[in-house]
Enzyme design. Structure first.
Site, PDB file in Angstrom:
ATOM      1  N   CYS A 146      23.108  25.860  23.974  1.00  0.00           N
ATOM      2  CA  CYS A 146      23.407  26.704  22.810  1.00  0.00           C
ATOM      3  C   CYS A 146      22.568  27.975  22.916  1.00  0.00           C
ATOM      4  O   CYS A 146      21.327  27.903  22.963  1.00  0.00           O
ATOM      5  CB  CYS A 146      23.067  25.930  21.537  1.00  0.00           C
ATOM      6  SG  CYS A 146      22.823  26.970  20.092  1.00  0.00           S
TER       7      CYS A 146
ATOM      8  N   VAL B 252      22.993  23.652  15.184  1.00  0.00           N
ATOM      9  CA  VAL B 252      21.667  23.871  15.762  1.00  0.00           C
ATOM     10  C   VAL B 252      21.512  25.366  16.032  1.00  0.00           C
ATOM     11  O   VAL B 252      22.519  26.074  16.129  1.00  0.00           O
ATOM     12  CB  VAL B 252      21.489  23.076  17.084  1.00  0.00           C
ATOM     13  CG1 VAL B 252      21.375  21.602  16.809  1.00  0.00           C
ATOM     14  CG2 VAL B 252      22.580  23.381  18.093  1.00  0.00           C
TER      15      VAL B 252
ATOM     16  N   SER C  77      19.329  30.521  13.310  1.00  0.00           N
ATOM     17  CA  SER C  77      18.372  30.981  14.326  1.00  0.00           C
ATOM     18  C   SER C  77      17.637  32.244  13.908  1.00  0.00           C
ATOM     19  O   SER C  77      16.473  32.440  14.262  1.00  0.00           O
ATOM     20  CB  SER C  77      19.068  31.176  15.672  1.00  0.00           C
ATOM     21  OG  SER C  77      19.837  32.352  15.700  1.00  0.00           O
TER      22      SER C  77
END
Lengths: 221, 221
Positions: free
Chosen positions: B10, B50, B63
């Site tokens: 990712c 995520v 993020s």
């Protein structure tokens, strides 16, 4: 005085217009049709995207970069909150709406219905629009869930999370694409933010290509 | 100790893995397949995406929210820069890669080729992949342009802009989808960041579904 290059129905530009007003700052607005890639915007931003904020010598591109700049340069009224925990929660929800909601809803409804028309490229993809209409319901349920526990989306104070979410919802509401009646708490939250003075200029926006939905500027929608 | 829930390929997780190491911080890594929507990740992040960073009592999702948290909670080594101008430039380029590059390249190549396979949904869209392969050339030209004027992408110091860009390029490089040879300055920049100790763990990542391109972990590619 600051200058904000924006498009009236760009959700990222709207977020910054709201943030400026909520922070008690004013900026001259310069309306841009960025997809034409002409004029000053191309010199200011290599990506030729709005919003772009010009603050004295500083040219700031990317709506999150602008929001962060406003927080750092004009810290008197914080739109993120004071504790690390509150700031992380505000930013989580900003990311939720600017990335996830944008991908799952804004791009599929606003992008297909209006941006393609403004840019004169292609025809709306009905499969994408159906997906967007289905997806918005999950997000409205989530807004309802948050608002039943808190006074604003990220906590008990108005924050950049509310402004970001409202900016996205407002362009969809212009199109009449938000099924508010099925999500009463989300509607109550939107009525509250829609009534703020910072929101008023957005309710007066009109573009030539398309008139807004009938209830768009109605505070008792 | 912090814990980072991530997926090895990712790009947003990779950005945070790089940022942690460049800031001299360590975190326990928890590998997640977020599309399965099972296990702890669903409890931690309502979006089931995520990366998620757990820092003592704080759960931080998104993020950019994580990167901002690391800057605020661990300010010793700044990855944004010190002046308002430098911070705005770093953030502009972070937005460039996380939004524009992701939409025009990562989603079209990595998303079609690998994510669909991992998620077992649909087949790769060859039109999208052709568009991604064309678009990456414009971005490599832009990286070359920046790197010919600066020591790193956002200025003379390594910044979050380099980490963000390298995180996206690295997953495409795993697939062998980056035409480095046509863009020598961009390749020089990538060789420089690829040689840093913070990058080494990324070069050791392997996933079962697909082996990396032959030059993936070669520092003299």
């Amino acid at each position: 005085m600051m200058r904000l290059h924006h498009h009236p129905l760009c959700p990222f530009s709207r977020k910054i217009r709201l943030a400026l007003r909520e922070k008690g700052l004013s900026a001259e607005l310069v309306e841009v049709e960025p997809w034409k890639r002409e004029g000053e915007i191309v010199e200011l931003n290599h990506a030729a995207e709005v919003p772009v904020l010009v603050d004295e010598d500083l040219v700031i591109c990317d709506s999150r970069a602008i929001a962060d700049h406003l927080e750092e340069a004009y810290p008197d009224t914080s739109l993120l909150g004071s504790s690390l925990e509150q700031r992380a929660e505000t930013r989580r929800l900003c990311g939720w709406f600017d990335v996830k909601f944008c991908r799952e809803v804004t791009d599929l409804l606003f992008g297909e219905k209006l941006l393609k028309r403004l840019r004169r490229v292609g025809t709306p993809n009905s499969e994408a629009m159906r997906a967007g209409s289905a997806n918005i319901r999950g997000h409205l349920a989530y807004v309802s869930h948050l608002y039943q526990q808190r006074r604003w989306l990220a906590g008990d104070d108005l924050s950049l999370a509310d402004l970001t979410a409202a900016a996205h919802f407002s362009v969809l509401d212009y199109l009449g694409d938000v099924p508010w009646k099925d999500f009463a708490p989300a509607r109550d939250w939107y009525a509250k933010i829609k009534s703020r003075p910072s929101f008023r200029p957005l309710l007066m926006d009109r573009i030539v290509a398309l008139r807004p939905a009938a209830h768009y500027d109605d505070l008792d929608f």
